[in-house]
Design an enzyme around this catalytic site. Structure first.
Site, short mmCIF file in Angstrom:
data_model
loop_
_atom_site.label_atom_id
_atom_site.label_comp_id
_atom_site.label_asym_id
_atom_site.label_seq_id
_atom_site.Cartn_x
_atom_site.Cartn_y
_atom_site.Cartn_z
N CYS A 2 1.46 -36.94 -58.54
CA CYS A 2 1.96 -36.54 -59.84
C CYS A 2 1.38 -35.17 -60.22
O CYS A 2 0.22 -34.88 -59.92
CB CYS A 2 1.63 -37.51 -60.96
SG CYS A 2 2.24 -39.16 -60.68
N ARG A 27 3.29 -32.54 -55.34
CA ARG A 27 2.35 -33.61 -55.71
C ARG A 27 3.06 -34.94 -55.96
O ARG A 27 2.41 -35.97 -56.17
CB ARG A 27 1.60 -33.21 -56.98
CG ARG A 27 0.78 -31.97 -56.82
CD ARG A 27 0.17 -31.59 -58.15
NE ARG A 27 -0.85 -32.54 -58.54
CZ ARG A 27 -2.14 -32.40 -58.26
NH1 ARG A 27 -2.57 -31.36 -57.61
NH2 ARG A 27 -3.00 -33.30 -58.65
N TRP A 71 4.99 -39.35 -58.66
CA TRP A 71 4.88 -40.17 -57.45
C TRP A 71 4.53 -41.56 -57.97
O TRP A 71 3.44 -41.79 -58.46
CB TRP A 71 3.78 -39.62 -56.55
CG TRP A 71 3.67 -40.31 -55.23
CD1 TRP A 71 4.33 -40.00 -54.08
CD2 TRP A 71 2.81 -41.41 -54.91
NE1 TRP A 71 3.96 -40.86 -53.07
CE2 TRP A 71 3.03 -41.73 -53.54
CE3 TRP A 71 1.89 -42.18 -55.62
CZ2 TRP A 71 2.37 -42.77 -52.89
CZ3 TRP A 71 1.23 -43.22 -54.97
CH2 TRP A 71 1.47 -43.50 -53.61
N ASN A 97 -1.42 -38.00 -65.29
CA ASN A 97 -1.67 -38.13 -63.85
C ASN A 97 -2.92 -38.97 -63.71
O ASN A 97 -3.95 -38.67 -64.32
CB ASN A 97 -1.88 -36.74 -63.25
CG ASN A 97 -2.34 -36.80 -61.81
OD1 ASN A 97 -2.03 -37.74 -61.09
ND2 ASN A 97 -3.09 -35.80 -61.39
N GLY A 98 -2.83 -40.04 -62.91
CA GLY A 98 -3.97 -40.94 -62.74
C GLY A 98 -3.51 -42.38 -62.88
O GLY A 98 -2.31 -42.65 -62.81
N GLU A 452 -3.73 -35.88 -34.64
CA GLU A 452 -3.09 -35.01 -35.63
C GLU A 452 -1.63 -34.74 -35.23
O GLU A 452 -0.74 -34.73 -36.08
CB GLU A 452 -3.89 -33.71 -35.78
CG GLU A 452 -3.28 -32.66 -36.68
CD GLU A 452 -3.06 -33.11 -38.12
OE1 GLU A 452 -3.56 -34.17 -38.53
OE2 GLU A 452 -2.35 -32.39 -38.84
N LYS A 456 1.51 -35.64 -37.62
CA LYS A 456 2.56 -34.67 -38.00
C LYS A 456 3.92 -35.21 -37.63
O LYS A 456 4.86 -35.14 -38.41
CB LYS A 456 2.37 -33.32 -37.29
CG LYS A 456 1.27 -32.43 -37.75
CD LYS A 456 1.52 -31.76 -39.07
CE LYS A 456 0.99 -32.59 -40.21
NZ LYS A 456 -0.43 -32.48 -40.50
N GLU A 459 4.93 -38.24 -39.92
CA GLU A 459 5.08 -37.98 -41.35
C GLU A 459 6.32 -37.15 -41.67
O GLU A 459 6.94 -37.38 -42.71
CB GLU A 459 3.78 -37.36 -41.90
CG GLU A 459 3.79 -35.93 -42.32
CD GLU A 459 2.47 -35.44 -42.90
OE1 GLU A 459 1.75 -34.73 -42.19
OE2 GLU A 459 2.18 -35.73 -44.07
N HIS A 475 -5.53 -49.90 -21.86
CA HIS A 475 -6.14 -51.11 -22.42
C HIS A 475 -5.20 -51.80 -23.40
O HIS A 475 -5.65 -52.47 -24.33
CB HIS A 475 -7.47 -50.76 -23.10
CG HIS A 475 -8.49 -50.23 -22.15
ND1 HIS A 475 -9.13 -51.02 -21.22
CD2 HIS A 475 -8.95 -48.97 -21.93
CE1 HIS A 475 -9.96 -50.29 -20.50
NE2 HIS A 475 -9.86 -49.03 -20.90
N LYS A 574 1.50 -34.63 -51.62
CA LYS A 574 0.49 -33.84 -50.91
C LYS A 574 -0.94 -34.22 -51.32
O LYS A 574 -1.82 -34.29 -50.49
CB LYS A 574 0.73 -32.36 -51.16
CG LYS A 574 -0.16 -31.51 -50.27
CD LYS A 574 0.35 -30.12 -50.16
CE LYS A 574 -0.46 -29.32 -49.17
NZ LYS A 574 -0.26 -29.73 -47.78
#
Ligand code: M6R
Length: 579
Positions: A2, A27, A71, A97-98, A452, A456, A459, A475, A574
């Site tokens: 948010c 955000r 969000w 926001n929160g 990573e 990428k 996502e 394994h 983000k």
């Protein structure tokens, strides 16, 4: 998660708020809304992207207003759940926001006293609580409300017939921008860049009373002075600059952002901290966790410092015994789990260092010292240039502990980064974009590089991907290998070259197509794999960078081939400011 924005001044607030929300859209982007104040409060809110719904806000006008890009946490994305939220009489509007953890209890009490709720959000209780305490003094009503809230918030509130915004923060970021007879508020600096370079980072517990030409910050009821700081980013940094996506632009900015981070160096206080550290613990999440893992391999093998790496979200509940320096790695500096871990380290009296891209962010306020990356604003949700800038910061720490042994490698790395951007990955993209699953494997520092690469890929392309230590595949995951499961393997000269080559042959024997990243001229490797992607035969530290960038390009072009929303992948945001 948010983004909130506020404006009060001489301009029409609506375009300022909409533009500000666009800058904060990374955000959270499931819905957005604004409220402006004149003789009455006007509210417009909508599900979906701002560019698709902003026209509907054109009828709102006022010299003050607040906005929000969401969000969803409490209640699905919908027009009703979008912020701003208002009280029963629609005389007060808030954005938040929160998370208000005790909202159910507060809502029950408020409903018992006759308040009518419209949304499923936690935020709406704030509007109704302010309403209960409001007698024309918005600051007093907000001050009476805040002690009733448990959780985290950055809140902006407006009331009809009142030319002021009241802003408050506790455990969620909030920045004020000071212009000429106008004041801005936002979750981070990016919406402010086109109007002012003068900012004030509010502290937890601060409440600001804002009018067009004045703001007063209170802390525990007393007026406090907060320093005005200058931002060194400029608005051009936030534009797409002719690239199809922010992510691609940011991938291409890496020679510069890496170079700038190296050039900025490490200040004396951080140097001393690093040199005195007997052990180092890093706390981080997501991509930042992968850079921390890469650091562990480099620091332990190159300069024998014991390093432990912990996920912020785990550390908080299962705090290990701690000795030595604790480093929080966070692009945004606002990741809730990383901040919580950092606070726990402080509570245990460990020296703490923040590595972040965001001047003034929460980690910089909590940690004893900060090492600021110089990546500039990163707008694409996927971390790219911030990842390599984090590596630049961490590699400098390795270099410092190794008495400058890697000076040469680090000062020339940006050239190799520039060259690798030209690497053609289209054959590998063709393979990955047809696959349902892709494995990424490596050894040593190339294991986190593989993790990573997989992050990428999943996502932004939504292709399922796993990053594995190459030796671990047999394994269990070998059971998944088929001719339709590509494996991306990083195999460069060094102690593990031979065993990596054997692993690749074992995977080939299970019919998995192999995309190998190896050093240019390695014909032996090129012959045993399906697709060979050369990276320059440079120092190990530089190979970590160039291999990572190839994997960024692979994920990016795969996502484009699958027509994904590269900069705003589904379900993500983000800056993850909730736990
Ligand atoms: O801002 P931070 O570095 O603390 O963010 C941590 C993660 O949320 C972040 O790295 C995330 O995994 C990336 N956006 C993935 O590309």
């Amino acid at each position: 998660m948010c983004g909130i924005v506020g404006y009060i001044g001489r301009r029409d607030a609506t375009p300022v708020l909409i533009q500000g929300l666009k800058r904060l859209e990374y955000r959270g982007y499931d819905s957005f809304g604004i409220a402006t104040v004149g003789s009455a409060i006007g509210v417009y809110k909508k599900t979906g992207r701002i560019s698709e719904g902003e026209a509907g806000a054109a009828d709102l006008h006022g010299y003050a207003g607040i906005g929000h890009t969401r969000w969803a946490t409490h209640g699905e994305p919908s027009d009703t759940n979008a912020h701003p939220h208002t009280d029963c009489e629609k005389k007060i509007a808030v954005v938040h926001n929160g998370i208000i953890e005790n909202y159910s209890e507060l809502k029950r009490q408020l409903e018992g006293r006759g308040h009518i709720f419209r949304s499923e959000t936690d935020t709406e209780v704030i509007a109704h609580l302010i309403e209960e305490h409001y007698d024309g003094d918005l600051l007093a009503a907000v001050n009476a409300t805040l002690p009733l809230l448990k959780g985290s918030y950055a809140v902006l509130a407006i009331a009809e017939n009142t030319q002021r915004i009241v802003a408050a923060r506790d455990a969620s970021p909030l920045v004020l921008g000071v212009g000429d007879a106008e004041i801005f508020a936002a979750s981070d600096m990016t919406p402010l860049l086109e109007y002012t370079e003068r900012v004030i980072f509010l502290e937890d517990g601060d409440v600001a009373d804002i009018t067009p030409d004045r703001f007063t910050v209170y802390h525990e009821g007393r007026v406090v002075e907060r320093p005005v700081e200058l931002i060194d980013w400029c608005v051009e940094d936030t534009r797409k600059g002719g690239f199809a996506h922010y992510m691609l632009k940011e991938i291409y900015e890496q020679p510069q952002s890496f170079y700038e981070t190296i050039r900025a160096g490490i200040d004396d206080r951080v140097r001393q901290m690093v040199m005195e550290a007997g052990e180092i613990t890093l706390v981080a999440c997501g991509t930042s966790y992968h850079t921390a893992l890469a650091f562990k391999y480099m620091a332990e093998s190159l300069c024998s410092i014991p390093v432990r790496v912990e996920l912020g979200s785990e550390f908080k509940y299962f705090t290990p015994p701690l000795r030595g320096l604790v480093i929080a790695v966070s692009q945004s500096g606002e990741t809730a789990d990383t901040i919580a871990a950092l606070k726990m380290a402080k509570a245990r009296n460990c020296p703490t260092l923040a590595i972040t891209n965001m001047q003034g962010s929460t980690v910089t306020r909590v940690a004893d010292e900060t090492l600021l990356m110089r990546a500039g604003p990163e707008i694409g949700v996927a971390a790219t240039k911030s990842y390599t800038a984090q590596l630049a910061a961490l590699m400098q720490i390795v270099n410092l502990r190794c008495e400058g042994a890697f000076d040469d490698a680090l000062s020339h790395a940006h050239l190799a980064i520039g060259d690798i951007l030209l690497q053609d990955v289209h054959e590998a993209v063709a393979l990955c974009s047809k696959a349902d699953h892709v494995f990424f494997v490596g050894r040593g520092p190339f294991y986190p590089v593989s993790m990573e690469g997989a992050l990428k890929m999943k996502e932004i392309s939504y292709v399922h991907a796993e990053g594995y230590a190459a030796g671990e595949l047999k394994h269990g995951p070998f059971a998944l290998l088929t001719e339709e499961t590509p494996v991306v393997a990083v195999c460069t000269p060094g102690p593990t070259y031979g065993v990596m080559a054997s692993n690749i042959k074992e995977m080939k024997a299970r019919k998995a197509p192999i995309i190998a990243l190896g050093v240019a001229g390695d014909t032996e490797l090129a012959e045993i794999v399906d697709i060979f992607i050369p990276i320059p035969n440079t120092h190990l530290l530089v190979q970590v960078l160039t291999a990572s960038i190839v994997l960024q390009l692979l994920a990016y072009h795969t996502a484009c081939a699958l027509q994904r929303d590269v900069d705003k992948p589904r379900n993500l945001a983000k800056s993850v400011t909730v736990e």
